[in-house]
Design a protein around this motif. Sequence first.
Motif, PDB file in Angstrom:
ATOM      1  N   VAL A  29       0.857  -1.193   0.040  1.00  0.00           N
ATOM      2  CA  VAL A  29       0.019   0.048   0.120  1.00  0.00           C
ATOM      3  C   VAL A  29       0.874   1.084   0.003  1.00  0.00           C
ATOM      4  O   VAL A  29       1.914   1.395   0.800  1.00  0.00           O
ATOM      5  CB  VAL A  29      -0.913  -0.073   1.310  1.00  0.00           C
ATOM      6  CG1 VAL A  29      -1.708   1.229   1.384  1.00  0.00           C
ATOM      7  CG2 VAL A  29      -1.750  -1.182   1.085  1.00  0.00           C
ATOM      8  N   ALA A  30       0.726   2.141  -0.940  1.00  0.00           N
ATOM      9  CA  ALA A  30       1.477   3.541  -1.250  1.00  0.00           C
ATOM     10  C   ALA A  30       0.803   4.326  -0.016  1.00  0.00           C
ATOM     11  O   ALA A  30      -0.216   4.120   0.479  1.00  0.00           O
ATOM     12  CB  ALA A  30       1.552   3.764  -2.557  1.00  0.00           C
ATOM     13  N   ARG A  31       1.481   5.442  -0.179  1.00  0.00           N
ATOM     14  CA  ARG A  31       1.010   6.565   0.779  1.00  0.00           C
ATOM     15  C   ARG A  31      -0.289   7.072   0.480  1.00  0.00           C
ATOM     16  O   ARG A  31      -0.640   7.217  -0.693  1.00  0.00           O
ATOM     17  CB  ARG A  31       2.051   7.804   0.557  1.00  0.00           C
ATOM     18  CG  ARG A  31       1.572   8.952   1.839  1.00  0.00           C
ATOM     19  CD  ARG A  31       2.640   9.924   1.671  1.00  0.00           C
ATOM     20  NE  ARG A  31       2.730  10.521   0.249  1.00  0.00           N
ATOM     21  CZ  ARG A  31       3.674  11.298  -0.077  1.00  0.00           C
ATOM     22  NH1 ARG A  31       4.404  11.792   0.950  1.00  0.00           N
ATOM     23  NH2 ARG A  31       3.856  11.786  -1.328  1.00  0.00           N
ATOM     24  N   GLY A  32      -1.431   7.218   1.414  1.00  0.00           N
ATOM     25  CA  GLY A  32      -2.797   7.487   0.934  1.00  0.00           C
ATOM     26  C   GLY A  32      -3.470   6.204   0.921  1.00  0.00           C
ATOM     27  O   GLY A  32      -4.796   6.359   0.704  1.00  0.00           O
ATOM     28  N   GLY A  33      -2.975   4.883   1.031  1.00  0.00           N
ATOM     29  CA  GLY A  33      -3.748   3.965   0.816  1.00  0.00           C
ATOM     30  C   GLY A  33      -4.177   3.518  -0.377  1.00  0.00           C
ATOM     31  O   GLY A  33      -5.100   2.748  -0.766  1.00  0.00           O
ATOM     32  N   VAL A  34      -3.292   3.727  -1.393  1.00  0.00           N
ATOM     33  CA  VAL A  34      -3.519   3.530  -2.783  1.00  0.00           C
ATOM     34  C   VAL A  34      -2.442   2.205  -3.100  1.00  0.00           C
ATOM     35  O   VAL A  34      -1.218   2.143  -2.657  1.00  0.00           O
ATOM     36  CB  VAL A  34      -3.179   4.597  -3.788  1.00  0.00           C
ATOM     37  CG1 VAL A  34      -3.452   4.215  -5.346  1.00  0.00           C
ATOM     38  CG2 VAL A  34      -4.189   5.654  -3.226  1.00  0.00           C
ATOM     39  N   ASP A  35      -3.011   1.201  -4.061  1.00  0.00           N
ATOM     40  CA  ASP A  35      -2.040   0.239  -4.354  1.00  0.00           C
ATOM     41  C   ASP A  35      -0.873   0.654  -5.017  1.00  0.00           C
ATOM     42  O   ASP A  35      -0.822   1.230  -6.131  1.00  0.00           O
ATOM     43  CB  ASP A  35      -2.773  -0.726  -5.436  1.00  0.00           C
ATOM     44  CG  ASP A  35      -2.062  -2.010  -5.405  1.00  0.00           C
ATOM     45  OD1 ASP A  35      -1.034  -2.072  -5.175  1.00  0.00           O
ATOM     46  OD2 ASP A  35      -2.763  -2.914  -6.211  1.00  0.00           O
ATOM     47  N   ALA A  36       0.312   0.477  -4.558  1.00  0.00           N
ATOM     48  CA  ALA A  36       1.551   0.924  -5.288  1.00  0.00           C
ATOM     49  C   ALA A  36       1.848   0.322  -6.774  1.00  0.00           C
ATOM     50  O   ALA A  36       2.421   1.151  -7.511  1.00  0.00           O
ATOM     51  CB  ALA A  36       2.668   0.403  -4.197  1.00  0.00           C
ATOM     52  N   SER A  37       1.269  -0.749  -6.745  1.00  0.00           N
ATOM     53  CA  SER A  37       1.765  -1.385  -8.411  1.00  0.00           C
ATOM     54  C   SER A  37       0.715  -0.498  -9.292  1.00  0.00           C
ATOM     55  O   SER A  37       0.980  -0.504 -10.286  1.00  0.00           O
ATOM     56  CB  SER A  37       1.288  -2.875  -8.260  1.00  0.00           C
ATOM     57  OG  SER A  37      -0.211  -3.029  -8.020  1.00  0.00           O
ATOM     58  N   SER A 404      -9.087  10.180  -4.359  1.00  0.00           N
ATOM     59  CA  SER A 404      -9.841  10.980  -3.686  1.00  0.00           C
ATOM     60  C   SER A 404     -10.548  10.195  -2.330  1.00  0.00           C
ATOM     61  O   SER A 404     -10.805  10.840  -1.347  1.00  0.00           O
ATOM     62  CB  SER A 404     -10.831  11.813  -4.543  1.00  0.00           C
ATOM     63  OG  SER A 404     -10.344  12.429  -5.388  1.00  0.00           O
ATOM     64  N   SER A 405     -11.044   8.942  -2.847  1.00  0.00           N
ATOM     65  CA  SER A 405     -11.765   8.429  -1.977  1.00  0.00           C
ATOM     66  C   SER A 405     -10.875   7.683  -0.851  1.00  0.00           C
ATOM     67  O   SER A 405     -11.213   7.603   0.482  1.00  0.00           O
ATOM     68  CB  SER A 405     -12.361   6.810  -2.454  1.00  0.00           C
ATOM     69  OG  SER A 405     -11.245   6.010  -3.083  1.00  0.00           O
ATOM     70  N   THR A 406      -9.475   7.606  -0.978  1.00  0.00           N
ATOM     71  CA  THR A 406      -8.349   7.245   0.035  1.00  0.00           C
ATOM     72  C   THR A 406      -7.992   8.592   0.909  1.00  0.00           C
ATOM     73  O   THR A 406      -7.784   8.401   2.167  1.00  0.00           O
ATOM     74  CB  THR A 406      -7.560   6.484  -0.501  1.00  0.00           C
ATOM     75  OG1 THR A 406      -6.838   7.525  -1.285  1.00  0.00           O
ATOM     76  CG2 THR A 406      -7.990   5.248  -0.975  1.00  0.00           C
ATOM     77  N   GLN A 407      -8.056   9.772   0.360  1.00  0.00           N
ATOM     78  CA  GLN A 407      -7.448  10.701   1.034  1.00  0.00           C
ATOM     79  C   GLN A 407      -8.371  11.608   1.609  1.00  0.00           C
ATOM     80  O   GLN A 407      -8.015  12.362   2.613  1.00  0.00           O
ATOM     81  CB  GLN A 407      -6.512  11.784  -0.174  1.00  0.00           C
ATOM     82  CG  GLN A 407      -5.381  10.799  -0.646  1.00  0.00           C
ATOM     83  CD  GLN A 407      -4.613  11.975  -1.631  1.00  0.00           C
ATOM     84  OE1 GLN A 407      -4.794  13.171  -1.964  1.00  0.00           O
ATOM     85  NE2 GLN A 407      -3.392  11.337  -2.059  1.00  0.00           N
ATOM     86  N   VAL A 408      -9.664  11.601   1.072  1.00  0.00           N
ATOM     87  CA  VAL A 408     -10.693  12.452   1.766  1.00  0.00           C
ATOM     88  C   VAL A 408     -11.487  11.670   2.700  1.00  0.00           C
ATOM     89  O   VAL A 408     -12.440  10.922   2.176  1.00  0.00           O
ATOM     90  CB  VAL A 408     -11.499  13.285   0.683  1.00  0.00           C
ATOM     91  CG1 VAL A 408     -12.696  14.193   1.308  1.00  0.00           C
ATOM     92  CG2 VAL A 408     -10.569  14.185  -0.328  1.00  0.00           C
ATOM     93  N   ALA A 430     -15.649   5.195 -11.711  1.00  0.00           N
ATOM     94  CA  ALA A 430     -15.343   6.258 -10.644  1.00  0.00           C
ATOM     95  C   ALA A 430     -16.191   6.278  -9.554  1.00  0.00           C
ATOM     96  O   ALA A 430     -15.703   6.338  -8.328  1.00  0.00           O
ATOM     97  CB  ALA A 430     -15.287   7.622 -11.615  1.00  0.00           C
ATOM     98  N   ALA A 431     -17.536   6.113  -9.728  1.00  0.00           N
ATOM     99  CA  ALA A 431     -18.352   6.279  -8.645  1.00  0.00           C
ATOM    100  C   ALA A 431     -18.217   5.043  -7.668  1.00  0.00           C
ATOM    101  O   ALA A 431     -18.535   5.347  -6.512  1.00  0.00           O
ATOM    102  CB  ALA A 431     -19.901   6.241  -8.909  1.00  0.00           C
ATOM    103  N   LEU A 432     -18.025   3.845  -8.185  1.00  0.00           N
ATOM    104  CA  LEU A 432     -17.800   2.680  -7.552  1.00  0.00           C
ATOM    105  C   LEU A 432     -16.494   2.803  -6.559  1.00  0.00           C
ATOM    106  O   LEU A 432     -16.399   1.971  -5.668  1.00  0.00           O
ATOM    107  CB  LEU A 432     -17.727   1.457  -8.165  1.00  0.00           C
ATOM    108  CG  LEU A 432     -19.064   1.110  -9.031  1.00  0.00           C
ATOM    109  CD1 LEU A 432     -18.733  -0.336  -9.748  1.00  0.00           C
ATOM    110  CD2 LEU A 432     -19.950   0.662  -7.909  1.00  0.00           C
ATOM    111  N   GLN A 433     -15.600   3.754  -6.861  1.00  0.00           N
ATOM    112  CA  GLN A 433     -14.345   3.954  -6.065  1.00  0.00           C
ATOM    113  C   GLN A 433     -14.725   4.474  -4.506  1.00  0.00           C
ATOM    114  O   GLN A 433     -13.842   4.359  -3.819  1.00  0.00           O
ATOM    115  CB  GLN A 433     -13.474   4.886  -6.595  1.00  0.00           C
ATOM    116  CG  GLN A 433     -12.739   4.606  -8.011  1.00  0.00           C
ATOM    117  CD  GLN A 433     -12.155   3.120  -7.975  1.00  0.00           C
ATOM    118  OE1 GLN A 433     -11.528   2.704  -7.034  1.00  0.00           O
ATOM    119  NE2 GLN A 433     -12.389   2.324  -8.900  1.00  0.00           N
TER     120      GLN A 433
END
Length: 480
Positions: A29-37, A404-408, A430-433
């Motif tokens: 998991v990268a910074r902000g909770g996003v998959d690094a790959s 945005s869903s992970t940072q906000v 995008a909405a499903l994120q």
Amino acid sequence: MNEDAAGPVGASRGSVAARERSRTRGGQVARGGVDASFATGTRGLTNARTRLVGDRTGPVADGLVLVVRVAGGVRRVTSRGVTVVSGVVTPVGWAMLVAAPVGLAAGLVLGWQELLVIGWAAVVMLLVAAVYLIGRNAFTVELHLPHERVAVGDDASGSVTVQNPTRRRLLGVSVEVPVGVGLAELGLPGLRAGESLTETFSVPTTRRGVVRVGPVRTVRGDAVGLVRRELEWTGVTELFVHPRTIGIASSSTGLIRDLEGNPTRDLSPSDISFHALREYQPGDERRNIHWRSTAKTGTYMVRQFEESRRSHVVIALSVARDDFAGDDEFELAVSVTGSLGVRAIRDAREVSVVVGERTPEFAKRKVLAVRELSTLTRNRLLDDLAVVERDESALRIDDVARVSSTQVPGVSVAFLVVGSSTTLTAMRAAALQFPLGVEAVAVVCDPESVPGMVRVADLTVLTVGYLDDLALSLARAAAT
């Protein structure tokens, strides 16, 4: 038999474990909770490096990129040097610099008196022109802009005041004021001692952006036009040309989780909006026990509430070039984003306006990140929107929504502002994120389409042809 059976099973288990380790290493998991790959993938990446070497890596590819970057740096340095020199010597002056030595040398070698005359005449003209470069005018120059911020299409102007603070009369001078990519030229007459003169000029506001006005400079040169000397008197003043916005009714679109708004469907043991009574369970607070119902039923009964939380509106503007069919759609999208953001700021709601980051030209991997615009005040938001531009390597709307869903945190309503090139599949992705319970509204900006509203599962799609259609579309969405 067991050993033969255990062999494939053991190998399978080993391969599964290897895949799990690989997935763990590649999917950190990268910074902000996003998959690094996902954040460093090359899928959809378009920048200078990919145009040169594609997705290739290694010494050869890195060497080619380095050569191109060094060549670009040398070209920029050379261009700056040529610009400085050419700012003093005009094309006619360069011709005289060539004519002087060539005429003298050819006249002496060939014995032609005419060439010697041309050469010496060029030398005299160059010496006289050099005299005009000596000295400095004793002017006092001021630049004034009555407004620092205007909207697209509004009238804007500036003024230049030149004063003679000396006791002698100063000769007339030519004044130039750079205005964006243009130039305002003002011819000022001679000024007596203590006299001042003010000249006005217009500033174009036909396009959103930041117009740099100044520095004001005076131009001195010889009568023939061999040289010109520019003296700067003021700094650069910036005029922000904001996108056009409209007023939107202060009504909630979709699910607004606010104490003064509508409660959510989530149940909570402690809140304001009462929902129902239920039997006491271990861990419930005793202060929520409804003693009158307890006396009637003989069983402890506690109050249950509907959860109401502070609303957080997210407005995600796509700046990817592929999400819009043209500049008109993007300008409409910026105006829509500004109108939504300004309304949320005026309502004192918590709002986040985000745009996708661009990937650097020579980056090896795609950068998965968003840039949050300032929402402290209305002017701060519109200032940031004035400089937003489309980019070929910017994130698409589905990537912007994912980050945005992970940072906000605590998002209640998400507006996805896109163009006509964005497909319905991309908008749904995008909405499903966003988490469950978040009201997703996609605003498609298409001046060639008829305004309308479509409901697809948990996504509301609003089509806006003109900026004035936004208020009507939002009101219709709120009514349904």
